[in-house]
Design an enzyme around this catalytic site. Structure first.
Site, PDB file in Angstrom:
ATOM      1  N   LYS A  66      -0.105   5.659  -9.430  1.00  0.00           N
ATOM      2  CA  LYS A  66      -0.903   4.562 -10.018  1.00  0.00           C
ATOM      3  C   LYS A  66      -1.928   4.361  -8.793  1.00  0.00           C
ATOM      4  CE  LYS A  66       0.077   0.215  -8.701  1.00  0.00           C
ATOM      5  NZ  LYS A  66      -0.385  -1.017  -8.382  1.00  0.00           N
ATOM      6  N   ASN A  67      -1.539   4.237  -7.526  1.00  0.00           N
ATOM      7  CA  ASN A  67      -2.172   3.931  -6.427  1.00  0.00           C
ATOM      8  C   ASN A  67      -3.151   5.122  -5.989  1.00  0.00           C
ATOM      9  OD1 ASN A  67      -1.256   1.299  -6.510  1.00  0.00           O
ATOM     10  ND2 ASN A  67       0.194   1.754  -4.933  1.00  0.00           N
ATOM     11  N   ARG A 106      -5.962  -5.322  -7.075  1.00  0.00           N
ATOM     12  CA  ARG A 106      -6.353  -5.097  -5.626  1.00  0.00           C
ATOM     13  C   ARG A 106      -7.293  -3.911  -5.508  1.00  0.00           C
ATOM     14  NH1 ARG A 106      -6.065  -7.776  -0.719  1.00  0.00           N
ATOM     15  NH2 ARG A 106      -5.695  -6.227   1.107  1.00  0.00           N
ATOM     16  N   CYS A 161      -1.026  -7.744  -7.244  1.00  0.00           N
ATOM     17  CA  CYS A 161       0.287  -8.349  -7.263  1.00  0.00           C
ATOM     18  C   CYS A 161       0.373  -9.541  -6.350  1.00  0.00           C
ATOM     19  CB  CYS A 161       1.501  -7.513  -7.168  1.00  0.00           C
ATOM     20  SG  CYS A 161       2.021  -6.392  -8.619  1.00  0.00           S
ATOM     21  N   ARG A 207      -3.071 -11.746   0.950  1.00  0.00           N
ATOM     22  CA  ARG A 207      -3.560 -10.218   1.144  1.00  0.00           C
ATOM     23  C   ARG A 207      -5.019 -10.342   1.418  1.00  0.00           C
ATOM     24  NH1 ARG A 207      -1.030  -6.755  -3.975  1.00  0.00           N
ATOM     25  NH2 ARG A 207      -1.727  -4.999  -2.506  1.00  0.00           N
ATOM     26  N   PRO A 208      -5.315 -10.475   2.719  1.00  0.00           N
ATOM     27  CA  PRO A 208      -6.869 -10.567   3.121  1.00  0.00           C
ATOM     28  C   PRO A 208      -7.335  -9.196   2.938  1.00  0.00           C
ATOM     29  CG  PRO A 208      -5.619 -10.684   4.891  1.00  0.00           C
ATOM     30  CD  PRO A 208      -4.352 -10.779   3.720  1.00  0.00           C
ATOM     31  N   ASP A 238      -9.717  -8.516   5.500  1.00  0.00           N
ATOM     32  CA  ASP A 238     -10.387  -8.850   6.714  1.00  0.00           C
ATOM     33  C   ASP A 238     -10.804  -7.327   7.469  1.00  0.00           C
ATOM     34  OD1 ASP A 238      -7.843  -8.794   7.033  1.00  0.00           O
ATOM     35  OD2 ASP A 238      -7.875  -9.965   8.877  1.00  0.00           O
ATOM     36  N   ASP A 280       7.133  -0.911  -1.739  1.00  0.00           N
ATOM     37  CA  ASP A 280       7.203  -1.133  -3.144  1.00  0.00           C
ATOM     38  C   ASP A 280       8.642  -0.639  -3.694  1.00  0.00           C
ATOM     39  OD1 ASP A 280       4.685  -1.844  -3.209  1.00  0.00           O
ATOM     40  OD2 ASP A 280       3.825  -0.093  -3.408  1.00  0.00           O
ATOM     41  N   ILE A 335       6.014  -5.510   5.522  1.00  0.00           N
ATOM     42  CA  ILE A 335       4.657  -5.382   5.013  1.00  0.00           C
ATOM     43  C   ILE A 335       4.168  -6.510   4.356  1.00  0.00           C
ATOM     44  CG2 ILE A 335       3.058  -3.925   3.799  1.00  0.00           C
ATOM     45  CD1 ILE A 335       4.402  -2.079   5.649  1.00  0.00           C
ATOM     46  N   ARG A 364       1.391  -2.438 -15.420  1.00  0.00           N
ATOM     47  CA  ARG A 364       0.371  -2.184 -14.648  1.00  0.00           C
ATOM     48  C   ARG A 364       0.709  -1.076 -13.807  1.00  0.00           C
ATOM     49  NH1 ARG A 364      -1.341  -6.649 -10.594  1.00  0.00           N
ATOM     50  NH2 ARG A 364      -2.523  -4.910 -10.026  1.00  0.00           N
TER      51      ARG A 364
HETATM   52  N1  EPU Z   1      -3.934  -6.267   5.639  1.00  0.00           N
HETATM   53  C1  EPU Z   1      -4.602  -7.175   6.215  1.00  0.00           C
HETATM   54  N2  EPU Z   1      -5.882  -7.023   6.113  1.00  0.00           N
HETATM   55  C2  EPU Z   1      -6.734  -6.243   5.417  1.00  0.00           C
HETATM   56  C3  EPU Z   1      -5.805  -5.067   4.619  1.00  0.00           C
HETATM   57  C4  EPU Z   1      -4.392  -5.415   4.768  1.00  0.00           C
HETATM   58  O1  EPU Z   1      -4.104  -8.071   6.957  1.00  0.00           O
HETATM   59  O2  EPU Z   1      -7.892  -6.340   5.438  1.00  0.00           O
HETATM   60  C5  EPU Z   1      -2.401  -6.193   5.782  1.00  0.00           C
HETATM   61  C6  EPU Z   1      -1.651  -6.671   4.268  1.00  0.00           C
HETATM   62  O3  EPU Z   1      -1.707  -8.049   4.274  1.00  0.00           O
HETATM   63  C7  EPU Z   1      -0.348  -5.887   4.527  1.00  0.00           C
HETATM   64  C8  EPU Z   1      -0.718  -4.799   5.359  1.00  0.00           C
HETATM   65  O4  EPU Z   1      -2.005  -4.901   6.005  1.00  0.00           O
HETATM   66  O5  EPU Z   1       0.597  -6.697   5.475  1.00  0.00           O
HETATM   67  C9  EPU Z   1      -0.725  -3.509   4.729  1.00  0.00           C
HETATM   68  O6  EPU Z   1      -1.610  -3.680   3.504  1.00  0.00           O
HETATM   69  P1  EPU Z   1      -2.342  -2.489   2.861  1.00  0.00           P
HETATM   70  O7  EPU Z   1      -3.709  -2.618   3.096  1.00  0.00           O
HETATM   71  O8  EPU Z   1      -1.564  -0.999   3.427  1.00  0.00           O
HETATM   72  O9  EPU Z   1      -1.955  -2.625   1.193  1.00  0.00           O
HETATM   73  P2  EPU Z   1      -2.939  -2.393   0.210  1.00  0.00           P
HETATM   74  O10 EPU Z   1      -3.845  -1.474   0.248  1.00  0.00           O
HETATM   75  O11 EPU Z   1      -3.305  -3.828  -0.209  1.00  0.00           O
HETATM   76  C10 EPU Z   1      -1.480  -0.582  -1.326  1.00  0.00           C
HETATM   77  C11 EPU Z   1      -0.829  -0.386  -2.469  1.00  0.00           C
HETATM   78  C12 EPU Z   1       0.350  -1.481  -2.635  1.00  0.00           C
HETATM   79  C13 EPU Z   1       1.486  -0.929  -1.592  1.00  0.00           C
HETATM   80  C14 EPU Z   1       0.601  -1.109  -0.066  1.00  0.00           C
HETATM   81  C15 EPU Z   1       1.667  -0.576   1.033  1.00  0.00           C
HETATM   82  C16 EPU Z   1      -2.765   0.005  -3.895  1.00  0.00           C
HETATM   83  C17 EPU Z   1      -3.716  -0.489  -4.853  1.00  0.00           C
HETATM   84  N3  EPU Z   1      -1.874  -0.849  -3.470  1.00  0.00           N
HETATM   85  O12 EPU Z   1      -1.933  -2.016  -0.861  1.00  0.00           O
HETATM   86  O13 EPU Z   1       0.936  -0.983  -3.939  1.00  0.00           O
HETATM   87  O14 EPU Z   1       2.559  -2.069  -1.361  1.00  0.00           O
HETATM   88  O15 EPU Z   1      -0.393  -0.434  -0.179  1.00  0.00           O
HETATM   89  O16 EPU Z   1       1.811   0.694   0.836  1.00  0.00           O
HETATM   90  O17 EPU Z   1      -3.028   1.180  -3.285  1.00  0.00           O
HETATM   91  C18 EPU Z   1       2.114  -1.494  -5.812  1.00  0.00           C
HETATM   92  O18 EPU Z   1       1.943  -0.474  -6.255  1.00  0.00           O
HETATM   93  O19 EPU Z   1       3.172  -2.465  -6.514  1.00  0.00           O
HETATM   94  C19 EPU Z   1       1.561  -2.262  -4.650  1.00  0.00           C
HETATM   95  C20 EPU Z   1       1.601  -3.551  -4.262  1.00  0.00           C
END
Ligand code: EPU
Length: 448
Positions: free
Chosen positions: A25-26, A95, A119, A124-125, A127, A307, A329, A398
């Site tokens: 999915k991702n 996201r 989710c 989930r910023p 920034d 996950d 995470i 999803r």
């Molecule tokens: N973070 C920040 N600022 C940012 C971006 C991330 O503080 O601008 C923090 C997040 O809050 C978190 C950490 O950095 O604490 C890592 O977050 P990451 O950016 O890696 O996660 P994501 O890209 O939002 C993707 C997957 C998630 C999966 C995570 C970690 C997608 C669409 N989503 O999320 O998948 O849990 O990576 O591997 O690719 C799921 O499939 O159920 C799911 C939530």
């Protein structure tokens, strides 16, 4: 979102048979965004049949792309990309909608994208994404809940990402492919989904090196072409089925998997008493003896994936003894109270959950609070005595492709039920015998 469907399971059956794992999915949602960078048609194979792909297709269509889905193949033609703002209602649903920012910035030099949803896993910023766009020379403003980014042409530079974030790495890679000069992403995420996106971008004519390490170099090009690409198998779906075998016992062969994406997961399953064998593209999980407790810590790839934290909490709830899961995470403990309704003994302590496993689980009505929490509840229900109704099946849709069909085909007693005002009464039917291997007829041309 109104929750209108449930998944109803009757616990107690061991699992037996084979399951074909779907595309990740991702990776799929990132690939669709990447495809919109091309002035041509990209054909994506092995796409999962889940609703996040559906929403992404609608977003791209709204922006002017032509998207056609047929079975597991999705065609995205980016030639018509014109609009600069995805609809709020769709963007808030996932996201990955925020990847549109990198795409539009790279191709049109301008975007206005609502802050994304996804989710509920604590704050989930975005920034890091925004800081990266600024470093590439974009002006970034937050106006009325929307991120507005503008740049005449992005200029490559070195960007240190504060934390190895999957989303930030992919978004900046997308934007940088069409930037002027070289971008170097330092402390990049190493997840297989990042590598898959880089492979697709390479096939489209982008110059990306180092994906899979923590330094990725992107030499900008003027234009990208369409390409053909098969999405990697979903390691989280695979891990969920492996945890299910651990919980229910029996023996299941997973097809269409990449075992080396699952090293941490395999190690933890073995510690918990699940036998695993694997080869090229397949994996067999077997449990005949008792489960054992184990500890785990979630961390970026190649560590244990966040996950799979909730599904493994369900697994360890059935392992006599004390297990501890430390989550590094996300803030994702909402599932704990629901799992307790089934009789599991879990306690959140700071960023850890302490599981006193081996209590007798009994069926109940529970609610999926997010995608992976929902999976954990379905799994626990499969091991519980009696009937469990997991409300919020839409959340599972999803990111799990026909979860109940695939589980039923390996012997689980499971079915979907439309809004159920009272508790579950009819037990689920007996299973079919073959899982997930057949193609599931879905064909759509999306319209704006
Ligand atoms: N973070 C920040 N600022 C940012 C971006 C991330 O503080 O601008 C923090 C997040 O809050 C978190 C950490 O950095 O604490 C890592 O977050 P990451 O950016 O890696 O996660 P994501 O890209 O939002 C993707 C997957 C998630 C999966 C995570 C970690 C997608 C669409 N989503 O999320 O998948 O849990 O990576 O591997 O690719 C799921 O499939 O159920 C799911 C939530």
């Amino acid at each position: 979102m109104a929750l209108s469907a449930s998944i109803v399971v009757q616990g107690g059956n061991p699992l037996q048979g084979a399951v074909a794992i779907g595309g990740a999915k991702n990776s799929a949602v990132a690939a669709m965004a990447a495809a919109a960078l091309a002035e041509g048609e990209t054909v994506l194979e092995n796409m999962p049949e889940d609703t996040d792909v559906e929403v992404m297709a609608r977003i791209l269509t709204h922006l002017g792309c032509r998207v056609v889905r047929h079975h597991r193949r999705v065609r995205v033609d980016g030639r018509g990309l014109r609009a600069r703002r995805p609809p709020d209602e769709l963007a808030r649903r996932l996201r990955a909608s925020f990847y549109i920012t990198g795409v539009l910035l790279g191709r049109l030099g301008e975007a206005e994208v609502p802050l994304p949803g996804g989710c509920p896993l604590g704050s989930r910023p975005v920034d890091f994404h925004l800081e990266g766009f600024r470093r590439l020379g974009a002006q970034v403003d937050l106006i009325h809940g929307c991120v507005r980014v503008r740049a005449r042409r992005l200029v490559g530079t070195e960007i240190y990402i504060n934390r190895a974030s999957v989303g930030t790495t992919i978004n900046l890679m997308l934007a940088a492919t069409l930037a002027h000069g070289t971008t170097v992403l330092v402390n990049a995420a190493r997840e297989p989904e990042v590598v898959d996106t880089a492979v697709l971008l390479g096939a489209m004519g982008a110059r990306v090196q180092g994906a899979g390490t923590d330094v990725i170099r992107i030499d900008g090009v003027r234009k990208l072409e369409g390409a053909r690409h098969a999405i990697i198998p979903d390691r989280i779906e695979a891990g969920t089925f492996l945890a299910a075998v651990g919980l229910c016992g029996g023996e299941v062969r997973l097809l269409n998997v990449v075992p080396c994406h699952l090293h941490a997961v395999i190690a933890k399953l073995r510690e918990a008493g699940v036998e695993i064998e694997w080869g090229d593209g397949w994996l067999v999980a077997r449990r005949r003896g008792p489960l054992r407790p184990t500890d785990l810590v979630t961390s970026p790839f190649p560590g244990f994936p966040t996950d799979l934290h909730p599904p493994f909490a369900a697994l360890l709830a059935a392992a006599p003894g004390v297990s501890v899961i430390r989550e590094t995470i996300f803030d994702r403990f909402q599932y704990v109270d629901e799992l307790r309704r089934l009789g599991a003994d879990l306690k959140v302590e700071g960023e850890a959950v302490v599981i006193r496993g081996g209590r007798r689980l009994t069926g109940a009505v529970v609610e999926a609070t997010d995608l992976r929490a929902g999976a954990a509840l379905v799994l626990a229900g499969l091991a519980a005595a009696g009937v469990t109704e997991v409300r919020g099946a839409e959340l599972l849709d999803r990111g799990y492709e026909h979860l109940e069909r695939k589980l039923a085909a390996v012997g689980a007693r499971i079915r979907r039920q439309k809004a159920a005002p009272a508790g579950p009464e009819t037990p689920p039917p007996k299973a079919r015998s073959q899982a997930g291997a057949g193609s599931l007829a879905v064909a759509s041309t999306y319209k704006k």
